[in-house]
Design an enzyme around this catalytic site. Structure first.
Site, PDB file in Angstrom:
ATOM      1  N   ARG A  75     -31.343  77.473  78.225  1.00 42.28           N
ATOM      2  CA  ARG A  75     -30.474  78.443  78.912  1.00 42.28           C
ATOM      3  C   ARG A  75     -29.281  77.787  79.611  1.00 42.28           C
ATOM      4  O   ARG A  75     -28.683  78.381  80.502  1.00 42.28           O
ATOM      5  CB  ARG A  75     -31.272  79.295  79.901  1.00 42.28           C
ATOM      6  CG  ARG A  75     -32.325  80.169  79.231  1.00 42.28           C
ATOM      7  CD  ARG A  75     -32.770  81.294  80.156  1.00 42.28           C
ATOM      8  NE  ARG A  75     -33.707  82.174  79.455  1.00 42.28           N
ATOM      9  CZ  ARG A  75     -35.027  82.103  79.581  1.00 42.28           C
ATOM     10  NH1 ARG A  75     -35.570  81.196  80.378  1.00 42.28           N
ATOM     11  NH2 ARG A  75     -35.810  82.935  78.935  1.00 42.28           N
ATOM     12  N   LYS A  99     -14.304  78.670  75.485  1.00 43.03           N
ATOM     13  CA  LYS A  99     -14.881  79.286  74.295  1.00 43.03           C
ATOM     14  C   LYS A  99     -15.750  78.261  73.559  1.00 43.03           C
ATOM     15  O   LYS A  99     -15.319  77.142  73.296  1.00 43.03           O
ATOM     16  CB  LYS A  99     -13.786  79.795  73.360  1.00 43.03           C
ATOM     17  CG  LYS A  99     -13.146  81.093  73.814  1.00 43.03           C
ATOM     18  CD  LYS A  99     -12.237  81.649  72.746  1.00 43.03           C
ATOM     19  CE  LYS A  99     -11.645  82.978  73.150  1.00 43.03           C
ATOM     20  NZ  LYS A  99     -10.766  83.547  72.106  1.00 43.03           N
ATOM     21  N   GLU A 116      -0.708  74.972  67.117  1.00 42.08           N
ATOM     22  CA  GLU A 116      -1.071  75.652  68.362  1.00 42.08           C
ATOM     23  C   GLU A 116      -0.008  75.436  69.437  1.00 42.08           C
ATOM     24  O   GLU A 116       0.230  76.315  70.273  1.00 42.08           O
ATOM     25  CB  GLU A 116      -2.429  75.156  68.865  1.00 42.08           C
ATOM     26  CG  GLU A 116      -3.597  75.491  67.947  1.00 42.08           C
ATOM     27  CD  GLU A 116      -3.939  76.982  67.921  1.00 42.08           C
ATOM     28  OE1 GLU A 116      -3.444  77.725  68.793  1.00 42.08           O
ATOM     29  OE2 GLU A 116      -4.695  77.398  67.029  1.00 42.08           O
ATOM     30  N   LYS A 127      -1.799  77.329  77.970  1.00 38.94           N
ATOM     31  CA  LYS A 127      -3.072  77.965  77.643  1.00 38.94           C
ATOM     32  C   LYS A 127      -3.876  78.251  78.914  1.00 38.94           C
ATOM     33  O   LYS A 127      -4.456  79.335  79.065  1.00 38.94           O
ATOM     34  CB  LYS A 127      -3.898  77.098  76.687  1.00 38.94           C
ATOM     35  CG  LYS A 127      -5.251  77.742  76.405  1.00 38.94           C
ATOM     36  CD  LYS A 127      -6.001  77.183  75.237  1.00 38.94           C
ATOM     37  CE  LYS A 127      -7.234  78.052  74.973  1.00 38.94           C
ATOM     38  NZ  LYS A 127      -8.054  77.570  73.857  1.00 38.94           N
ATOM     39  N   GLU A 143     -11.157  87.368  77.937  1.00 39.43           N
ATOM     40  CA  GLU A 143     -10.366  87.947  76.847  1.00 39.43           C
ATOM     41  C   GLU A 143     -10.446  89.475  76.795  1.00 39.43           C
ATOM     42  O   GLU A 143     -10.695  90.071  75.757  1.00 39.43           O
ATOM     43  CB  GLU A 143     -10.787  87.347  75.496  1.00 39.43           C
ATOM     44  CG  GLU A 143      -9.726  87.492  74.428  1.00 39.43           C
ATOM     45  CD  GLU A 143     -10.046  86.736  73.148  1.00 39.43           C
ATOM     46  OE1 GLU A 143      -9.095  86.224  72.544  1.00 39.43           O
ATOM     47  OE2 GLU A 143     -11.224  86.640  72.760  1.00 39.43           O
ATOM     48  N   ARG A 191      -5.370  87.330  77.525  1.00 38.22           N
ATOM     49  CA  ARG A 191      -5.828  86.171  76.750  1.00 38.22           C
ATOM     50  C   ARG A 191      -5.746  86.429  75.245  1.00 38.22           C
ATOM     51  O   ARG A 191      -5.668  85.497  74.450  1.00 38.22           O
ATOM     52  CB  ARG A 191      -7.257  85.790  77.145  1.00 38.22           C
ATOM     53  CG  ARG A 191      -7.744  84.518  76.448  1.00 38.22           C
ATOM     54  CD  ARG A 191      -9.033  83.968  77.014  1.00 38.22           C
ATOM     55  NE  ARG A 191      -9.443  82.766  76.292  1.00 38.22           N
ATOM     56  CZ  ARG A 191     -10.411  81.949  76.672  1.00 38.22           C
ATOM     57  NH1 ARG A 191     -11.084  82.181  77.777  1.00 38.22           N
ATOM     58  NH2 ARG A 191     -10.711  80.887  75.951  1.00 38.22           N
ATOM     59  N   ASN A 237      -4.154  84.739  70.362  1.00 42.99           N
ATOM     60  CA  ASN A 237      -4.534  84.990  68.977  1.00 42.99           C
ATOM     61  C   ASN A 237      -3.337  85.255  68.075  1.00 42.99           C
ATOM     62  O   ASN A 237      -3.517  85.566  66.896  1.00 42.99           O
ATOM     63  CB  ASN A 237      -5.496  86.185  68.913  1.00 42.99           C
ATOM     64  CG  ASN A 237      -6.849  85.854  69.506  1.00 42.99           C
ATOM     65  OD1 ASN A 237      -7.508  84.914  69.084  1.00 42.99           O
ATOM     66  ND2 ASN A 237      -7.255  86.612  70.512  1.00 42.99           N
ATOM     67  N   HIS A 291      -3.378  84.224  64.485  1.00 41.22           N
ATOM     68  CA  HIS A 291      -4.779  83.957  64.155  1.00 41.22           C
ATOM     69  C   HIS A 291      -5.466  85.118  63.442  1.00 41.22           C
ATOM     70  O   HIS A 291      -6.472  84.899  62.770  1.00 41.22           O
ATOM     71  CB  HIS A 291      -5.565  83.611  65.423  1.00 41.22           C
ATOM     72  CG  HIS A 291      -5.283  82.245  65.949  1.00 41.22           C
ATOM     73  ND1 HIS A 291      -4.026  81.854  66.354  1.00 41.22           N
ATOM     74  CD2 HIS A 291      -6.090  81.168  66.136  1.00 41.22           C
ATOM     75  CE1 HIS A 291      -4.076  80.604  66.774  1.00 41.22           C
ATOM     76  NE2 HIS A 291      -5.312  80.166  66.647  1.00 41.22           N
ATOM     77  N   HIS A 321      -6.843  83.249  60.568  1.00 42.86           N
ATOM     78  CA  HIS A 321      -8.284  83.044  60.434  1.00 42.86           C
ATOM     79  C   HIS A 321      -8.810  83.627  59.124  1.00 42.86           C
ATOM     80  O   HIS A 321      -9.683  83.034  58.474  1.00 42.86           O
ATOM     81  CB  HIS A 321      -9.031  83.666  61.611  1.00 42.86           C
ATOM     82  CG  HIS A 321      -9.217  82.729  62.760  1.00 42.86           C
ATOM     83  ND1 HIS A 321      -9.622  83.164  64.006  1.00 42.86           N
ATOM     84  CD2 HIS A 321      -9.075  81.385  62.869  1.00 42.86           C
ATOM     85  CE1 HIS A 321      -9.704  82.122  64.823  1.00 42.86           C
ATOM     86  NE2 HIS A 321      -9.373  81.045  64.151  1.00 42.86           N
ATOM     87  N   HIS A 346      -7.122  74.124  59.989  1.00 46.63           N
ATOM     88  CA  HIS A 346      -6.911  75.275  60.869  1.00 46.63           C
ATOM     89  C   HIS A 346      -5.424  75.520  61.125  1.00 46.63           C
ATOM     90  O   HIS A 346      -4.928  76.640  60.970  1.00 46.63           O
ATOM     91  CB  HIS A 346      -7.645  75.047  62.193  1.00 46.63           C
ATOM     92  CG  HIS A 346      -7.385  76.093  63.223  1.00 46.63           C
ATOM     93  ND1 HIS A 346      -7.966  77.349  63.183  1.00 46.63           N
ATOM     94  CD2 HIS A 346      -6.574  76.094  64.327  1.00 46.63           C
ATOM     95  CE1 HIS A 346      -7.538  78.067  64.206  1.00 46.63           C
ATOM     96  NE2 HIS A 346      -6.699  77.337  64.921  1.00 46.63           N
TER      97      HIS A 346
END
Length: 355
Positions: free
Chosen positions: A115, A137, A179, A217, A227, A231, A235, A238, A242, A259
């Site tokens: 946990r 993230k 980025e 960022k 997000e 935020r 993206n 993306h 993606h 990427h």
């Protein structure tokens, strides 16, 4: 360089990073340390890190095969088993040494083992320094779908040492640069202009450019850690990027894209969409397309590639109530989130890119 305050942790740079690490180890009573690496960072980066760590604690190295294709739950299961076999407990510390695959996966492993145990990110690629390692993230891919499984959980600290960039290929450096370009396009027009003539960039100033990218960022994430709103600006490029990356990853007859290479295409496509939604001018679109195409190779799309890419859009994490949501630019340096886009306009963007 001054450390950057993030949400409940700091981003430290270069020599300050190791001073912060050793101070942290002295102040916290960890039971042992586990360093997660991939095959590349085990060979090229770990020998630099180990002599710098000041501790009497037992250090174990956990290695997995490099590559996006190994960023999955099976790799996590293997690492959880190794941690268990080596006696990891709630007072263990995990250090993730590597690029975005390592920091994403390692952060997820740490966040879920018993946990949650403390972890520190030490990014070794340009991409992970300016993006993946910062913001909390963590996660893994689900099949070919990017980052579908994960949690937002911040590290104890992020340590950026730009000397690790000496181990990278030019293609990996370009991947990270995408980025940085994005950060300028969505937030800081002056920063974007730094990259308009790529041949004129003074790479002795690379540390300052990285620092500003992390600042951008972090400023966005600090406003919206989970997000829910702004935020989503991160993206930009993306949503389509993606989907393109996932499609090329799963297609046997396609060469896998890095990427940043996929995101570069995504930014051109989504800039075209921004143009045709009257958010940017034709001059701004041409500026963006010309700058990005001067850095990245053209990606070839056949007619039968487009529909499978569009089908992958439904899995984008920004989607709500079954609607595909884009983050588009509203002039260079500004963003407009939660934008619905018809398939017809997406197809036109691809046709423009191909032409």
């Amino acid at each position: 360089m001054q450390s950057i305050q993030a949400n409940n942790y700091f981003v430290h740079f270069n020599q300050n990073a190791y001073e912060a690490l050793n101070k942290h180890l002295k102040e916290n009573k960890y039971s042992n340390i586990f360093i997660i690496v991939d095959t590349q960072t085990n060979e090229y980066c770990l020998p630099k890190l180990l002599p710098i760590i000041e501790t009497d604690l037992n250090i174990e190295i956990i290695e997995f095969e490099a590559g996006e294709e190994n960023k999955n739950i099976d790799t996590c299961i293997q690492i959880w088993h190794v941690l268990t076999e080596l006696g990891a407990d709630r007072k263990s510390l995990i250090i993730n040494l590597g690029g975005g695959v390592v920091t994403d996966l390692g952060g997820f492993v740490a966040s879920t083992f018993k946990r949650g145990v403390d972890f520190i990110n030490i990014p070794t690629t340009l991409l992970s320094m300016v993006d993946a390692s910062v913001g909390g993230k963590t996660g893994v891919d689900l099949g070919n779908l990017k980052n579908q499984i994960g949690v937002i959980n911040v590290p104890q600290m992020v340590l950026i040492d730009t000397q690790y960039l000496e181990t990278l290929s030019q293609s990996e450096m370009r991947s990270g640069l995408a980025e940085m370009l994005k950060h300028g396009l969505i937030y800081d027009a002056a920063y974007w202009r730094e990259f308009l003539d790529i041949s004129s960039i003074d790479y002795n100033c690379l540390d300052e450019l990285i620092y500003r990218s992390v600042e951008i960022k972090n400023e966005i994430v600090m406003q919206d850690p989970t997000e829910k709103s702004i935020r989503k600006a991160l993206n930009f490029g993306h949503t389509l990027g993606h989907a393109i990356e996932s499609y090329f990853l799963e297609s046997e007859d396609k060469q896998t894209l890095l990427h940043g290479e996929a995101i570069a295409v995504g930014m051109i496509l989504e800039s075209y969409i921004s143009l045709h939604k009257n958010l940017i001018s034709k001059e701004e679109y041409i500026e963006i397309k010309t700058a990005i195409q001067s850095i990245y190779d053209h990606v070839n799309f056949e007619e039968n590639d487009i529909n499978p890419i569009l089908e992958l859009l439904i899995h984008d994490k920004k989607n709500e109530y079954g609607l595909i949501q884009f983050a588009l630019i509203e002039g260079i340096g500004k963003i407009k989130i939660n934008q619905s886009v018809e398939n017809k306009l997406i197809l036109e963007a691809f046709q423009d890119y191909k032409s």
